[in-house]
Write a protein that holds these residues in place. Structure first.
Motif, PDB file in Angstrom:
ATOM      1  N   TRP A 398     -26.703  19.214   2.398  1.00 56.35           N
ATOM      2  CA  TRP A 398     -27.268  19.640   3.679  1.00 56.35           C
ATOM      3  C   TRP A 398     -28.352  18.678   4.156  1.00 56.35           C
ATOM      4  O   TRP A 398     -28.359  18.253   5.322  1.00 56.35           O
ATOM      5  CB  TRP A 398     -27.842  21.052   3.555  1.00 56.35           C
ATOM      6  CG  TRP A 398     -28.444  21.553   4.835  1.00 56.35           C
ATOM      7  CD1 TRP A 398     -27.808  22.135   5.889  1.00 56.35           C
ATOM      8  CD2 TRP A 398     -29.838  21.477   5.202  1.00 56.35           C
ATOM      9  NE1 TRP A 398     -28.699  22.432   6.894  1.00 56.35           N
ATOM     10  CE2 TRP A 398     -29.949  22.037   6.502  1.00 56.35           C
ATOM     11  CE3 TRP A 398     -30.980  20.996   4.568  1.00 56.35           C
ATOM     12  CZ2 TRP A 398     -31.175  22.125   7.150  1.00 56.35           C
ATOM     13  CZ3 TRP A 398     -32.204  21.073   5.230  1.00 56.35           C
ATOM     14  CH2 TRP A 398     -32.283  21.639   6.502  1.00 56.35           C
ATOM     15  N   SER A 399     -29.269  18.327   3.278  1.00 56.66           N
ATOM     16  CA  SER A 399     -30.366  17.448   3.683  1.00 56.66           C
ATOM     17  C   SER A 399     -29.859  16.054   4.022  1.00 56.66           C
ATOM     18  O   SER A 399     -30.311  15.430   4.998  1.00 56.66           O
ATOM     19  CB  SER A 399     -31.421  17.374   2.571  1.00 56.66           C
ATOM     20  OG  SER A 399     -30.842  16.924   1.357  1.00 56.66           O
ATOM     21  N   SER A 400     -28.897  15.553   3.271  1.00 59.37           N
ATOM     22  CA  SER A 400     -28.358  14.217   3.535  1.00 59.37           C
ATOM     23  C   SER A 400     -27.567  14.188   4.829  1.00 59.37           C
ATOM     24  O   SER A 400     -27.672  13.239   5.616  1.00 59.37           O
ATOM     25  CB  SER A 400     -27.461  13.778   2.366  1.00 59.37           C
ATOM     26  OG  SER A 400     -28.182  13.736   1.151  1.00 59.37           O
ATOM     27  N   THR A 401     -26.771  15.224   5.058  1.00 61.51           N
ATOM     28  CA  THR A 401     -25.989  15.297   6.294  1.00 61.51           C
ATOM     29  C   THR A 401     -26.908  15.399   7.504  1.00 61.51           C
ATOM     30  O   THR A 401     -26.657  14.782   8.549  1.00 61.51           O
ATOM     31  CB  THR A 401     -25.027  16.495   6.248  1.00 61.51           C
ATOM     32  OG1 THR A 401     -24.178  16.376   5.104  1.00 61.51           O
ATOM     33  CG2 THR A 401     -24.177  16.559   7.501  1.00 61.51           C
ATOM     34  N   SER A 402     -27.972  16.168   7.374  1.00 65.56           N
ATOM     35  CA  SER A 402     -28.930  16.290   8.472  1.00 65.56           C
ATOM     36  C   SER A 402     -29.569  14.946   8.787  1.00 65.56           C
ATOM     37  O   SER A 402     -29.747  14.577   9.958  1.00 65.56           O
ATOM     38  CB  SER A 402     -30.008  17.319   8.119  1.00 65.56           C
ATOM     39  OG  SER A 402     -29.441  18.590   7.902  1.00 65.56           O
ATOM     40  N   TYR A 403     -29.904  14.204   7.754  1.00 61.61           N
ATOM     41  CA  TYR A 403     -30.495  12.881   7.953  1.00 61.61           C
ATOM     42  C   TYR A 403     -29.533  11.953   8.697  1.00 61.61           C
ATOM     43  O   TYR A 403     -29.922  11.255   9.645  1.00 61.61           O
ATOM     44  CB  TYR A 403     -30.871  12.272   6.608  1.00 61.61           C
ATOM     45  CG  TYR A 403     -31.249  10.813   6.686  1.00 61.61           C
ATOM     46  CD1 TYR A 403     -32.499  10.422   7.150  1.00 61.61           C
ATOM     47  CD2 TYR A 403     -30.341   9.821   6.303  1.00 61.61           C
ATOM     48  CE1 TYR A 403     -32.841   9.077   7.231  1.00 61.61           C
ATOM     49  CE2 TYR A 403     -30.670   8.485   6.381  1.00 61.61           C
ATOM     50  CZ  TYR A 403     -31.919   8.120   6.842  1.00 61.61           C
ATOM     51  OH  TYR A 403     -32.250   6.796   6.931  1.00 61.61           O
ATOM     52  N   THR A 405     -27.024  12.799  10.620  1.00 61.77           N
ATOM     53  CA  THR A 405     -26.748  13.294  11.960  1.00 61.77           C
ATOM     54  C   THR A 405     -27.817  12.862  12.953  1.00 61.77           C
ATOM     55  O   THR A 405     -27.523  12.548  14.111  1.00 61.77           O
ATOM     56  CB  THR A 405     -26.652  14.829  11.956  1.00 61.77           C
ATOM     57  OG1 THR A 405     -25.619  15.228  11.044  1.00 61.77           O
ATOM     58  CG2 THR A 405     -26.342  15.360  13.339  1.00 61.77           C
ATOM     59  N   HIS A 406     -29.051  12.807  12.503  1.00 61.15           N
ATOM     60  CA  HIS A 406     -30.156  12.469  13.406  1.00 61.15           C
ATOM     61  C   HIS A 406     -30.517  10.993  13.370  1.00 61.15           C
ATOM     62  O   HIS A 406     -31.453  10.566  14.023  1.00 61.15           O
ATOM     63  CB  HIS A 406     -31.391  13.307  13.052  1.00 61.15           C
ATOM     64  CG  HIS A 406     -31.200  14.768  13.307  1.00 61.15           C
ATOM     65  ND1 HIS A 406     -30.799  15.641  12.326  1.00 61.15           N
ATOM     66  CD2 HIS A 406     -31.320  15.505  14.447  1.00 61.15           C
ATOM     67  CE1 HIS A 406     -30.701  16.863  12.839  1.00 61.15           C
ATOM     68  NE2 HIS A 406     -31.005  16.810  14.115  1.00 61.15           N
TER      69      HIS A 406
END
Length: 724
Positions: A398-403, A405-406
């Motif tokens: 989740w944290s890696s995907t969020s990074y 994505t932004h």
């Protein structure tokens, strides 16, 4: 592969055999010639795992008369999950840092599949998709073998428990005694295992021919290899309990062990990536491993092979083998993707050295402490390790995907043509002018646009959906009209994946100019009337031949106003005119060209007009590797065409002339003088080195309609995609 239990609990020759397995795998993956078949080390691991786990289960039954399923799973969790999770987390972080927004999302998704021990199922499904096969290998792909073993562990203890309980019940009914009949239990286990392993071997042989890639990862095609080890353990257990068992002669033990080691070595040097596998061929290293394991358990006398496997460097490597296996693959594949090139010999040696260093640390700091941890001794605590690791991996994902994505794609502006673009670029084709402008901007080393279409995280998924008409499935034989489905006029597109990537352009043309569109496209099935090989073997792709014949019949019934053929040459070998097997480009090229001619002659009789839409330029490197780099600019992503592309286009032009049909050019929409911009305007042109994106196909719809002479037609409601 199973992590070692403890040094004292295992035979030293078993640890040495683990070392053989992991060293051959690493040598193969690191491309240390001539061990092309070193991948059979995985099969050695399978046999060892089946042998050791079955031994443990038999001993537990001997002690308690039953199998503690919870205890078994708790022990497996403590020995396997900690090191596996550490490497998965490290690989996820490395993927985000070095693979970038194009390939990192796929790697992150794969870590979740690996965490659930289902990566083999995921790879089996994804690898049957041609567009997934185009992608670089997953940095956690090697976890597939762990998944197979864990799936075996999920079932085998339950089978052992069920057999023991059924035999005990039958014994009580017939004998009226509480004492167990251990000999009957072992015989029943042996019979059940023979049936299950035989079925798995049969399925392995059948599926390796029919679906080679998926069969490589399937637990059903691999279970018999673990079964080989289990059979060896049961046979030794029967022998130990037989009062009439005689000690084997020293020479027989020596020959059995030596033959086993020779079989593994022979497989390593003779098998390669083209070898159909696993099929029956996996029995070579499998039986060899079983022979070594059985020979080591036959008596007090140790064979020469046993002593060779038991030397200190081998047993130490065996101790570290689990961590060595976990670390070696991501360390080898992530640098290749980051650098965009193959590793040098020095780099590969350095990475192998780093693998050993990390394996030693992981064994000392992770494997051993968790294995010995007293606070995890209760079974329920051991089992809790599994959901804990899954939650950790989900958090990392989740944290890696969020990074990602932004993360911005770039900070440059979209290249504008200006009002005088026709005079400036010498063309009335806006799409061609945009390519020229993109090359000019690249020469100025301008930055990538701040936003790209498609977004880099979506690039690998940008290929046309064919819906229910996926003709790669031989059972699908229906028509799926698109475009203006109410129109009486029709356009038919024929070819392989290099026709498929034009679908969005033809959909837009059909809607604007009033055509029903049909797509007779099948990936890895060139339109050239030759018999190509299957993707993963040298067997003929008869499904492709049958599809082309069926498609020709359907086109004859449709009688389209326009038939467009677009295709690449077969990527592998093919059958020549006399049935000979051809693989070299010098041999296949004239055969493929003649196949184009024959295909066009056959198709032009079924349509009012036929056009050969020439293949788009192929570039020398994967555009995603460039775009995913933190240092990417329009200049660094200005790619060159592959050396053989000009020859291929020339063959296609000649084939069109010989067949008496038109040809349509595509080069002008992708390259200028052999230089091909990856980004045109704000559009990513290439999905990979030979396919365009859906977004770029829609962008080319207007220019394609002009090239095909369709712009004189009366437009229907709707609008075709045009140059943006």
């Amino acid at each position: 592969m199973t992590a070692p239990t403890s040094r004292t609990a295992l035979r030293s020759d078993v640890q040495g055999l683990r070392a053989v397995a992991v060293l051959t795998v690493i040598a193969s993956h690191a491309q240390f010639a001539p061990l092309a078949g070193g991948f059979v080390g995985v099969d050695v691991f399978f046999v060892i795992s089946g042998f050791l786990i079955t031994q443990l289960l038999i001993r537990e039954v001997d002690r308690s008369g039953k199998v503690s399923i919870l205890g078994f799973y708790a022990r497996r969790a403590r020995r396997i999950l900690p090191a596996a999770t550490v490497v998965l987390v490290a690989t996820a972080v490395a993927s985000v840092l070095w693979l970038g927004p194009v390939y990192a999302p796929g790697a992150l998704n794969d870590t979740i599949w690996a965490g659930f021990f289902a990566i083999n199922l995921h790879l089996g499904m994804a690898e049957t998709d041609y567009f997934s096969r185009d992608l670089p290998p997953s940095p956690v792909q090697h976890y597939w073998s762990l998944a197979v073993e864990e799936q075996f562990y999920l079932v085998w203890p339950l089978v052992v428990l069920a057999v023991v309980m059924l035999v005990a019940r039958k014994h009580r009914r017939s004998q009226g005694a509480r004492r167990r009949d251990t000999a009957a239990e072992l015989r029943a286990l042996l019979l059940v295992l023979l049936v299950l392993s035989g079925a798995s071997l049969w399925w392995s042989i059948a599926q390796t021919g029919a679906n080679p890639t998926a069969s490589y990862f399937s637990p059903f095609t691999r279970a018999w290899e673990l079964g080989l080890g289990a059979l060896g353990a049961i046979w030794l257990a029967q022998r130990e309990r037989s009062p009439s068992a005689k000690e084997w002669p020293r020479l027989a033990v020596e020959l059995l062990a030596a033959a086993g080691l020779a079989a593994i070595v022979w497989a390593c040097f003779t098998f390669n990536e083209a070898t159909p596998f696993p099929s029956w061929r996996a029995a070579v290293p499998g039986l060899g491993s079983a022979a070594i394991l059985v020979a080591g358990g036959l008596g007090a006398v140790r064979s020469v092979t046993d002593r060779l496997l038991s030397v200190r460097p081998m047993t130490l490597t065996g101790d570290w083998s689990y961590s060595l296996y976990l670390w070696h693959w991501p360390l080898l594949v992530i640098p290749v993707q980051y650098l965009g090139r193959e590793l040098t010999a020095f780099e590969r040696v350095a990475i192998v050295a780093l693998t050993f260093a990390l394996a030693w640390l992981t064994f000392r700091l992770v494997e051993t402490p968790f294995r010995r941890a007293q606070w995890l001794a209760p079974s329920w605590r051991g089992v809790v390790v599994y959901p804990a690791t899954v939650l950790l991996l989900l958090g990392v994902w989740w944290s890696s995907t969020s990074y990602l994505t932004h993360r911005p794609d770039g900070d440059g502006e979209v290249v504008a043509l200006g009002s005088d673009w026709q005079q400036r670029y010498g063309t009335t084709d806006r799409a061609q002018a945009m390519v020229k402008a993109a090359v000019g901007a690249a020469e100025e080393d301008r930055d990538l646009p701040a936003a790209l279409r498609p977004e880099l995280s979506d690039l690998v998924d940008s290929y046309a959906d064919v819906g229910r008409c996926d003709y790669a499935d031989d059972s699908v034989r229906e028509l799926c009209p698109r475009g203006d489905v109410e129109s009486e006029r029709s356009i038919v597109l024929v070819g392989d994946s290099h026709a498929r990537h034009w679908i969005h352009a033809f959909d837009a043309i059909g809607r604007k100019y009033g055509y029903r569109t049909y797509y007779f496209v099948r990936v890895q099935c060139s339109a050239s009337l030759v018999t190509p090989d299957l993707t993963d073997s040298d067997r003929p792709n008869t499904g492709c031949v049958e599809f082309r014949d069926w498609a020709a019949d359907q086109i004859a019934e449709i009688q389209p106003e326009l038939l467009v053929m677009s295709t690449s040459a077969p990527v592998g070998g093919l059958r020549g005119p006399d049935g000979e097997h051809l693989t070299a480009n010098a041999d296949t090229r004239p055969v493929v060209k003649q196949g184009y001619v024959e295909a066009l002659k056959r198709l032009k009789t079924r349509a009012e007009r036929t056009v050969f839409l020439l293949d788009i330029p192929r570039v020398i490197t994967d555009p995603a590797t460039c775009l995913g780099s933190a240092r990417a600019t329009l200049s660094s992503c200005l790619l060159e065409t592959q050396e053989n592309h000009g020859r291929m286009q020339s063959d296609q032009r000649k084939a069109a002339r010989e067949a008496g049909v038109e040809s349509a050019e595509t080069q002008q929409w992708f390259c200028v003088d052999g230089r091909c911009p990856t980004v045109v305007g704000d559009l990513v042109a290439y999905r990979d080195s030979s396919h365009m994106t859906n977004e770029y196909a829609r962008h080319l719809a207007g220019s394609l309609a002009e090239e095909l002479g369709l712009t004189e037609d009366s437009p229907a409601d709707g609008a075709a995609g045009s140059a943006d």
